[in-house]
Design an enzyme around this catalytic site. Structure first.
Site, PDB file in Angstrom:
ATOM      1  N   TYR A 261      43.075 -59.348  74.468  1.00 33.33           N
ATOM      2  CA  TYR A 261      44.172 -59.319  73.489  1.00 33.33           C
ATOM      3  C   TYR A 261      44.166 -60.641  72.714  1.00 33.33           C
ATOM      4  O   TYR A 261      44.555 -61.679  73.240  1.00 33.33           O
ATOM      5  CB  TYR A 261      45.476 -59.126  74.258  1.00 33.33           C
ATOM      6  CG  TYR A 261      46.734 -58.954  73.445  1.00 33.33           C
ATOM      7  CD1 TYR A 261      46.757 -58.983  72.051  1.00 33.33           C
ATOM      8  CD2 TYR A 261      47.949 -58.741  74.092  1.00 33.33           C
ATOM      9  CE1 TYR A 261      47.933 -58.807  71.345  1.00 33.33           C
ATOM     10  CE2 TYR A 261      49.132 -58.576  73.390  1.00 33.33           C
ATOM     11  CZ  TYR A 261      49.120 -58.609  72.022  1.00 33.33           C
ATOM     12  OH  TYR A 261      50.288 -58.455  71.324  1.00 33.33           O
TER      13      TYR A 261
ATOM     14  N   LYS B 144      42.059 -55.968  71.420  1.00 34.68           N
ATOM     15  CA  LYS B 144      43.244 -55.690  70.607  1.00 34.68           C
ATOM     16  C   LYS B 144      43.394 -56.906  69.716  1.00 34.68           C
ATOM     17  O   LYS B 144      43.635 -58.012  70.207  1.00 34.68           O
ATOM     18  CB  LYS B 144      44.454 -55.519  71.515  1.00 34.68           C
ATOM     19  CG  LYS B 144      45.776 -55.582  70.821  1.00 34.68           C
ATOM     20  CD  LYS B 144      46.848 -55.116  71.781  1.00 34.68           C
ATOM     21  CE  LYS B 144      48.226 -55.598  71.412  1.00 34.68           C
ATOM     22  NZ  LYS B 144      48.544 -55.626  70.002  1.00 34.68           N
TER      23      LYS B 144
ATOM     24  N   THR C  26      45.312 -58.758  67.070  1.00 36.81           N
ATOM     25  CA  THR C  26      46.531 -58.995  66.288  1.00 36.81           C
ATOM     26  C   THR C  26      46.322 -60.291  65.518  1.00 36.81           C
ATOM     27  O   THR C  26      46.826 -61.355  65.874  1.00 36.81           O
ATOM     28  CB  THR C  26      47.777 -59.055  67.197  1.00 36.81           C
ATOM     29  OG1 THR C  26      47.858 -57.840  67.945  1.00 36.81           O
ATOM     30  CG2 THR C  26      49.053 -59.173  66.363  1.00 36.81           C
TER      31      THR C  26
ATOM     32  N   ASP D 145      50.668 -53.848  62.221  1.00 38.04           N
ATOM     33  CA  ASP D 145      50.925 -52.500  61.686  1.00 38.04           C
ATOM     34  C   ASP D 145      50.915 -52.498  60.152  1.00 38.04           C
ATOM     35  O   ASP D 145      50.538 -51.503  59.533  1.00 38.04           O
ATOM     36  CB  ASP D 145      52.293 -52.000  62.172  1.00 38.04           C
ATOM     37  CG  ASP D 145      52.487 -52.201  63.664  1.00 38.04           C
ATOM     38  OD1 ASP D 145      51.539 -52.654  64.334  1.00 38.04           O
ATOM     39  OD2 ASP D 145      53.589 -51.922  64.151  1.00 38.04           O
TER      40      ASP D 145
HETATM   41  O1  SI3 Z   1      51.561 -56.472  72.597  1.00 34.12           O
HETATM   42  C1  SI3 Z   1      52.283 -55.966  71.751  1.00 34.12           C
HETATM   43  O2  SI3 Z   1      53.431 -55.671  71.970  1.00 34.12           O
HETATM   44  C2  SI3 Z   1      51.760 -55.710  70.409  1.00 34.12           C
HETATM   45  O3  SI3 Z   1      50.985 -54.815  70.233  1.00 34.12           O
HETATM   46  C3  SI3 Z   1      52.226 -56.529  69.312  1.00 34.12           C
HETATM   47  C4  SI3 Z   1      51.857 -55.992  67.950  1.00 34.12           C
HETATM   48  O4  SI3 Z   1      50.539 -56.330  67.615  1.00 34.12           O
HETATM   49  C5  SI3 Z   1      52.842 -56.575  66.984  1.00 34.12           C
HETATM   50  N1  SI3 Z   1      52.513 -57.959  66.711  1.00 34.12           N
HETATM   51  C6  SI3 Z   1      53.340 -58.962  66.893  1.00 34.12           C
HETATM   52  C7  SI3 Z   1      52.858 -60.320  66.560  1.00 34.12           C
HETATM   53  O5  SI3 Z   1      54.444 -58.802  67.338  1.00 34.12           O
HETATM   54  C8  SI3 Z   1      52.874 -55.799  65.702  1.00 34.12           C
HETATM   55  O6  SI3 Z   1      53.106 -54.459  65.971  1.00 34.12           O
HETATM   56  C9  SI3 Z   1      53.974 -56.360  64.791  1.00 34.12           C
HETATM   57  O7  SI3 Z   1      55.206 -56.305  65.459  1.00 34.12           O
HETATM   58  C10 SI3 Z   1      54.085 -55.571  63.513  1.00 34.12           C
HETATM   59  O8  SI3 Z   1      52.834 -55.515  62.904  1.00 34.12           O
HETATM   60  C11 SI3 Z   1      55.114 -56.229  62.565  1.00 34.12           C
HETATM   61  O9  SI3 Z   1      54.643 -57.488  62.134  1.00 34.12           O
END
Ligand code: SI3
Length: 290
Positions: free
Chosen positions: A135, A163, A165, A189
């Protein structure tokens, strides 16, 4: 690898009015998302407030999610912790519960070196007999894994994917091209289509909790080569995500689910709550979804 390709909500962890883990709400949340065609769930990640849960709560969360899923979808347990032993302990629970894979953020806070971080992951795959999804989340962990760093994991069979991010889509393309058989999840997202264009096989995201159907649709359209039909959907979800970012993404997500009839409670302190004005703003932004 097919079972890892698709849409995985990064599950929120619901709490009740006494701030205790709320299994009933978790069931409602998972059932709603299963009906929308998600491939599986990412349990106990950043969105799941992993680092605000006690050890026993995290283990209970893994158990409850597995019981609710009951073999109907793919389950990935985020087991990340600063301590290798603690993460391995979570990994053993995930194994007992029948999870399909484990995943972890890089150990953080102390500024560990890459060799230390690498050893952390290799200790975990040595101690827990489940495939690992690395991750990469520099925004929260403070650790940026380069394409070369990631290659050092993916060259080992026990690491099945990443994953990602991060908005470093060049890095994503580089490690996916070097290891095409590994699975790559897009993390942001609001850049889902960009991730698919650069090689992601699907996504793990927080906003999927309440609008997974939009991401399932985009994923299907892209697989069918209909990118231009997916673009308006990305625009539509981005209008919503932009509003969430203004008030606090996780707070807004719990508020939206409550509006949808799934009361996930408040975030754990020190997180605060939305003001009444912020709640109305969020409602006005998402009301077309209900
Ligand atoms: O581990 C997790 O809960 C995630 O998958 C987090 C996810 O990648 C979220 N990233 C962050 C930094 O919180 C995104 O879903 C994010 O909330 C979304 O893209 C809005 O910025």
């Amino acid at each position: 690898m097919e079972k890892f390709k698709g849409i995985f909500p990064a599950l929120l962890t619901p709490f009740d009015e006494n701030n205790r883990f709320n299994e009933k709400a978790l069931e409602q949340l998972m059932e709603m998302n299963l009906k929308k065609g998600v491939r599986g769930f990412y349990v106990g990640g950043s969105t799941g407030e992993a680092f605000l849960l006690s050890e026993s709560e995290r283990k209970q969360l893994y158990r409850s999610a597995a019981q609710i899923a009951n073999g109907r979808c793919t389950l990935i347990a985020h087991i990340g912790a600063i301590s290798t032993d603690q993460a391995a302990e979570f990994g053993r629970t995930a194994l007992e519960c029948g999870y399909d894979a484990i995943s972890s953020v890089s150990p953080f806070y102390y500024g560990f070196t890459f060799p230390e971080i690498k050893q952390y992951y290799f200790d975990l795959v040595g101690q827990v007999e489940l495939p690992m999804i690395v991750y990469n989340i520099p925004k929260y962990s403070g650790v940026t894994l380069s394409a070369d760093n990631i290659g050092e994991f993916l060259s080992d069979d026990r690491f099945i994917g990443v994953k990602h991010t991060s908005n470093d889509y060049f890095a994503m393309e580089q490690f996916k091209s070097a290891y095409p058989d590994k699975v790559v999840f897009n993390g942001f997202d609001e850049m889902f289509l960009a991730g698919l264009a650069m090689g992601a096989d699907g996504g793990i995201g927080s906003t999927y909790n309440f609008m997974a159907e939009k991401f399932v649709k985009m994923h299907t359209l892209v697989k069918e080569g209909r990118l231009s039909e997916a673009q308006p959907i990305q625009k539509e979800v981005n209008r919503i995500i932009a509003a969430l970012i203004k008030v606090g993404v996780l707070k807004a997500e719990k508020a939206i689910l409550k509006m949808m009839g799934i009361d996930c409670g408040a975030l754990r302190k020190p997180f605060g709550q939305l003001s009444k004005e912020e709640e109305s703003y969020v409602y006005e932004t998402v009301k077309n979804l209900f």
